[in-house]
Each structure stands twice: as C-alpha cells, then as structure tokens.
Design an enzyme around this catalytic site. Structure first.
Site, PDB file in Angstrom:
ATOM      1  N   ARG A  60       0.837  -1.206   0.000  1.00  0.00           N
ATOM      2  CA  ARG A  60       0.000   0.000   0.000  1.00  0.00           C
ATOM      3  C   ARG A  60       0.874   1.259   0.000  1.00  0.00           C
ATOM      4  O   ARG A  60       0.531   2.272  -0.622  1.00  0.00           O
ATOM      5  CB  ARG A  60      -0.908  -0.029   1.233  1.00  0.00           C
ATOM      6  N   HIS A  64       0.558   4.512  -2.404  1.00  0.00           N
ATOM      7  CA  HIS A  64       0.307   5.843  -1.852  1.00  0.00           C
ATOM      8  C   HIS A  64       1.471   6.800  -2.133  1.00  0.00           C
ATOM      9  O   HIS A  64       1.264   8.007  -2.233  1.00  0.00           O
ATOM     10  CB  HIS A  64       0.029   5.740  -0.351  1.00  0.00           C
ATOM     11  N   ASP A  65       2.674   6.276  -2.241  1.00  0.00           N
ATOM     12  CA  ASP A  65       3.803   7.127  -2.615  1.00  0.00           C
ATOM     13  C   ASP A  65       3.693   7.552  -4.072  1.00  0.00           C
ATOM     14  O   ASP A  65       3.797   8.739  -4.401  1.00  0.00           O
ATOM     15  CB  ASP A  65       5.122   6.390  -2.379  1.00  0.00           C
ATOM     16  N   SER A  74       8.198  10.561  -1.039  1.00  0.00           N
ATOM     17  CA  SER A  74       7.656  11.713  -0.301  1.00  0.00           C
ATOM     18  C   SER A  74       6.745  11.284   0.839  1.00  0.00           C
ATOM     19  O   SER A  74       6.575  12.024   1.820  1.00  0.00           O
ATOM     20  CB  SER A  74       6.922  12.663  -1.246  1.00  0.00           C
ATOM     21  N   ASN A  93      -3.507   8.302   4.961  1.00  0.00           N
ATOM     22  CA  ASN A  93      -2.303   7.618   5.434  1.00  0.00           C
ATOM     23  C   ASN A  93      -2.224   7.470   6.947  1.00  0.00           C
ATOM     24  O   ASN A  93      -1.602   6.530   7.452  1.00  0.00           O
ATOM     25  CB  ASN A  93      -1.054   8.377   4.967  1.00  0.00           C
ATOM     26  N   PRO A 164      -7.330   7.895  -4.576  1.00  0.00           N
ATOM     27  CA  PRO A 164      -8.760   7.620  -4.738  1.00  0.00           C
ATOM     28  C   PRO A 164      -9.367   7.086  -3.451  1.00  0.00           C
ATOM     29  O   PRO A 164      -8.860   6.104  -2.889  1.00  0.00           O
ATOM     30  CB  PRO A 164      -8.793   6.560  -5.856  1.00  0.00           C
ATOM     31  N   HIS A 194      -6.265  -5.718  -2.421  1.00  0.00           N
ATOM     32  CA  HIS A 194      -7.188  -5.711  -1.284  1.00  0.00           C
ATOM     33  C   HIS A 194      -7.470  -7.128  -0.780  1.00  0.00           C
ATOM     34  O   HIS A 194      -8.309  -7.311   0.099  1.00  0.00           O
ATOM     35  CB  HIS A 194      -8.505  -5.025  -1.655  1.00  0.00           C
ATOM     36  N   THR A 245      -8.750 -15.686   2.832  1.00  0.00           N
ATOM     37  CA  THR A 245      -7.291 -15.901   2.885  1.00  0.00           C
ATOM     38  C   THR A 245      -6.637 -14.572   3.275  1.00  0.00           C
ATOM     39  O   THR A 245      -6.011 -13.920   2.449  1.00  0.00           O
ATOM     40  CB  THR A 245      -6.749 -16.396   1.525  1.00  0.00           C
TER      41      THR A 245
END
Length: 322
Positions: A60, A64-65, A74, A93, A164, A194, A245
């Site tokens: 993730r 996100h970076d 960053s 975050n 998003p 996910h 799982t």
C-alpha cells in the site's frame, strides 16, 4: 541501446507510461551497490514473517507514494516546523499506513553497505516487491527497475487530492488511475491487493453498513458485530479485507467481489461496468492470470512521476530531506 530499440522505446513512451521512459533499469545498482536488493529483501522477510500485515502495508505504501508527487519517497517524510503537514499525516495515510519502520531498517542496512548510493524511493519499490513475493508464497516474482530519486516536497493536501477514496464509483476510479497513466485494467488488477491487509471500520461503515448497499447479508452481519455503528478516532477497530485468505496475496479478492463480500464501495463498483466486471470474472477463475497481470501493473505503477537529475536527491535519512 541500438537505434531500432531506442525507436521502439520512444514509440512505447508515446503510448503508455513505462519505466523505460524514465531511465529506470532492472539491476540499476549492479555496480554501485550490488547487494542492495538482497539486503532489502532480508529486512522485509524479518518483518513480514512476524506480521503479514506489515507486508500489506508496504504494498500500500508504494501505491500511496506513487500516486502523490510520483514514486519519490515523499510519503516517508516526517513533519517539521517548515512542513508540519506532510503526506504521512494525511487522512488516507494516518494512522493506517504501516511499514515505515521496515523502510528505516532497510535504509540503515543499505547505508552501512553502500553509503549515499540508494534512494529511499527505490527502497520502497524493492520492499513492496519483496512483500508481494513473500505474501504470494513466492508466486509473484517481480523484476523491479530502479533509478528513482527522492523528492523534497510532501503535502497532506496533495495526498487527499490524488489518492482515490474508498467511496469512488467505477468511472471515478478509472479517471483517477488514468490521470497517473494507468488504464482500467491496471486499476482492476491493482485493486486485487485488497486481498491482504486490514481496514478501519470508519473507511466503510458510513457508506456500506449505515445505508442500503449490495453487500451480502451474512458478511454485513459479520462486520456489524465487529464495528461500532458510528466509528470515532477513539473507537475505530480494524477488520481483515479478505476473511477467506487474509494473509495471502492471491486472487481471492475477485471471488469476494463476485460474492459481494468486500468492504468498500470502490470494490463493489468493479461489477457496475460490463468491462471491469468481465475482468473481475477472468481474474477470479482463470488460474495464474492475475499473478502475471499484477506483476506488469505493479512495475507500471512504480514508474509514475519518477524524479531524475536536479529534480531529486538520495536522502541520507528517509524521514528528512538532506
């Protein structure tokens, strides 16, 4: 690179966002820090084998970076008096993003072997790749190009404006990914991540449990027993995104989408478009299809907005600009 290959790369760059367009290379540190990828993998292994959720956090973290300021590390920058609200404190975050301690450990080990040679942005990319490798039981084997530099800008508002949210519909998702050079299939394939990790109840209760939704009734009841009706910062538990799982990076996510046993509006939205719904079915039922597609989409995402030359630096400490 011979002239014919150079022309082919240029043609590709005109069509899609690729790592080759940014000068990224597999084996980039072959001469300057030959053991870097082994060093990072060893650190990731230590953490992921203790807690699979850390591996989910690293995957993730790359997403996100890269979606904010490009893949430039960053997201790692700590608040300072000059910049009290960096990306890591933005609501998407904080407090949910995990794995910062893994990057710190990997950076320290790499600096001990090759001081000043390897960027924090590349360490994130390697660590996310390695997390995918371990969580997939070694099925997802990604050759990760490197050569990214670290950025000097990190803004909480940029994260809010570029990541998003889980309430997006399918068209909003497609447009959000298109803005980063990724297509609808990339979006569906990367959503498959996910299948691991956890979510705070506040991310889905308001629009999936407190209002009518198409969530499968038994799954909704299961979640209501674990989440408060009105989550707050003081009472906001987490639940597994995939209850079948939960610690495996596999294609179970797509089966969950088909069974309407997913947390987010953005997950359920994949079935609202004929094209993306067919992608969901294919990834759910064609053995090995998703693994290969995830490999390619992951590398493509890791090439977003790469900084080179004077645009960036190689940080000595991943939490602060030099």
């Amino acid at each position: 690179m011979d002239s014919s290959l150079r022309l082919a790369v240029v043609a590709t760059c005109l069509l899609v966002l690729t790592s080759a367009c940014h000068g990224l290379q597999v084996g980039y540190y072959k001469y300057t820090c030959p053991r870097v990828e082994a060093i990072v993998r060893d650190e990731v292994k230590k953490f992921v084998y203790k807690d699979a959720g850390i591996g989910a956090g690293l995957i993730r973290m790359l997403f996100h970076d890269c979606f904010v300021q490009g893949c430039d590390g960053s997201v790692l920058l700590d608040p300072t008096s000059a910049n009290p609200q960096p990306e890591k404190l933005s609501p998407p975050n904080f407090p949910s993003l995990r794995g910062f301690d893994v990057i710190d450990a990997a950076k320290a080990a790499v600096e001990a072997a090759c001081p000043g040679k390897v960027s924090c942005a590349d360490i994130i990319a390697f660590a996310a790749r390695d997390a995918a490798y371990f969580l997939s039981a070694f099925r997802v084997k990604i050759n990760m190009p490197a050569g990214r530099l670290d950025g000097r800008v990190s803004s909480s508002s940029d994260a809010l404006n570029n990541l998003p949210p889980p309430v997006f519909n399918v068209n909003q998702l497609i447009n959000s990914f298109a803005a980063k050079g990724l297509n609808a299939e990339d979006m569906v394939v990367l959503s498959g991540a996910h299948t691991i990790g956890r979510s705070h109840c506040s991310s889905f209760v308001p629009d999936r449990l407190n209002v009518p939704s198409n969530m499968e009734a038994g799954f909704a009841s299961f979640l209501r027993r674990r989440c408060p009706a009105n989550p707050s910062p003081a009472n906001d538990p987490t639940v597994n995104q995939d209850i079948v799982t939960p610690s495996a990076l596999d294609n179970q996510y797509y089966k969950n989408v088909l069974d309407r046993r997913v947390l987010f509006t953005s997950d359920a939205a994949l079935m609202t478009s004929p094209a993306t719904a067919q992608m969901v079915r294919d990834n759910a039922f064609i053995p090995g299809l998703w693994d290969g597609k995830f490999n390619r989409a992951f590398v493509k995402m890791a090439g977003i907005g790469v900084k080179t030359g004077i645009q960036g630096e190689i940080r000595r400490n991943c939490r602060f600009v030099n």
